[in-house]
Design an enzyme around this catalytic site. Sequence first.
Site, PDB file in Angstrom:
ATOM      1  N   SER A 214    -109.056   3.251  59.768  1.00 42.89           N
ATOM      2  CA  SER A 214    -110.151   2.317  59.540  1.00 42.89           C
ATOM      3  C   SER A 214    -110.872   1.863  60.798  1.00 42.89           C
ATOM      4  O   SER A 214    -112.025   1.450  60.730  1.00 42.89           O
ATOM      5  CB  SER A 214    -109.630   1.088  58.784  1.00 42.89           C
ATOM      6  OG  SER A 214    -108.637   0.409  59.547  1.00 42.89           O
ATOM      7  N   HIS A 242    -109.942   3.563  52.753  1.00 48.96           N
ATOM      8  CA  HIS A 242    -111.275   3.836  53.290  1.00 48.96           C
ATOM      9  C   HIS A 242    -111.755   5.236  52.916  1.00 48.96           C
ATOM     10  O   HIS A 242    -112.505   5.864  53.664  1.00 48.96           O
ATOM     11  CB  HIS A 242    -111.277   3.644  54.809  1.00 48.96           C
ATOM     12  CG  HIS A 242    -111.128   2.207  55.205  1.00 48.96           C
ATOM     13  ND1 HIS A 242    -112.199   1.335  55.283  1.00 48.96           N
ATOM     14  CD2 HIS A 242    -110.028   1.474  55.521  1.00 48.96           C
ATOM     15  CE1 HIS A 242    -111.770   0.143  55.648  1.00 48.96           C
ATOM     16  NE2 HIS A 242    -110.458   0.197  55.792  1.00 48.96           N
ATOM     17  N   LYS A 273    -112.470  -2.484  48.046  1.00 50.48           N
ATOM     18  CA  LYS A 273    -113.511  -1.912  48.912  1.00 50.48           C
ATOM     19  C   LYS A 273    -114.550  -1.211  48.040  1.00 50.48           C
ATOM     20  O   LYS A 273    -115.413  -1.858  47.491  1.00 50.48           O
ATOM     21  CB  LYS A 273    -112.864  -0.997  49.958  1.00 50.48           C
ATOM     22  CG  LYS A 273    -112.015  -1.788  50.964  1.00 50.48           C
ATOM     23  CD  LYS A 273    -111.382  -0.923  52.012  1.00 50.48           C
ATOM     24  CE  LYS A 273    -110.704  -1.742  53.106  1.00 50.48           C
ATOM     25  NZ  LYS A 273    -109.602  -2.594  52.635  1.00 50.48           N
TER      26      LYS A 273
END
Length: 427
Positions: A214, A242, A273
């Site tokens: 990340s 991610h 996310k």
Amino acid sequence: MSLGKAARGLVKPLRGVLRPSAPALNRSFAAVAEARAVLESELDGIRAAGTWKAERIITSKQGRQITVDGSQGGILNFCANNYLGLSSHPAVVQAGIDALKAYGAGLSSVRFICGTQDLHKNLEQKLAQFHEREDCILYASCFDANAGLFEVLLGPDDAVLSDELNHASIIDGIRLCRAKRLRYKHMDLGDLENKLKESQSSRMRLVVTDGVFSMDGDVAPLTGICDLAEQYRAMVFIDECHATGFLGPRGRGTDELLGVMDRVHIVNSTLGKALGGAAGGYTVGPKPLIDLLRQRSRPYLFSNSLPPPVVGCATKAVELLLASNEIAQSMMAKTMRFRNKMTQAGFTIAGSAHPISPVMLGDARLASIMADDMLKLGVYVIGFSFPVVPKGKARIRVQISAAHTDEDIDHCVDAFIQTGRKHGVVS
């Protein structure tokens, strides 16, 4: 004797017991004062190093444009994990409202007592389908998913082999297990092979890596990792926080991007996310593992169930991705537009073709000051410094979203150029 007199007679001798003496109070105050002095000294050190992390206050919903307390007008947000722009997507928001009305605000319970609703099971089924795995278990966060996995899966006869730059939640989760712990150099397949040879006597071995790291946006070499794992009879785990939703042709993640979906055994990821951005994490993998986690994983057993509105939002986000890969496919062109323009302007951008685009600056104070100057130009970004990243590797981590327009990206680049020239970063 009256009842009142009897009560007063009992209270009098108790006063001396219940009320601390003056010396005891003084010692207590002294202990608190000493602790306060230690804490203040630590805080002063953080401020002096330029690594103080102030929290800006957002006064709007999350999106490509936000409003920020103390700033005028709309601000372009270039540092959210809102990769697909779904945090405020009308259909996702409406799904949360519908779940709130139908299922209430929360369960007031852990899953195994009275905290499992049909919508939890529905989301778990859809996530297993999305990742093409046998089963899924939900957690309050992916931090909890990482904290709950390794202790259950691995014992003292096993070994875990972890990339040295894995996320803090992976590191903390591994610390909880009793397996032999070996750390290999970042994305170094040669060092990983040496560690696999070193641990050949172990009953089970698990190679653990972030799919995407990340802080730098670099992608793990999963093809090589899977080759080594198969050669040395190890399993492979990836954290896909991610990557889920936007990497790979259908947004399934790093394993799809690199063509190894059938060779990665366990995947942990997040709902916080790309998948709506609210909260929650999960593990997908073999059904016996998921069943065992339900029986023994402490964060699962001792944390309240995910609130129904959060589950409703995440379910709608997954349904959108199962129905179409259009949003996920829009990411690459926008990511490369930003990276190419910034590189042409003279900035150093870490990582590769990932929406995480770290603008490397080195100095923590410079990263913080430049981020503040960017806000004045209508762009919200944040400086990252130690201990979030290693000392000497401070940066401003830019994150591209599918919601950004080309004009948004160009404005962000222009603001970086203006700020970079002011501080001598570019000419």
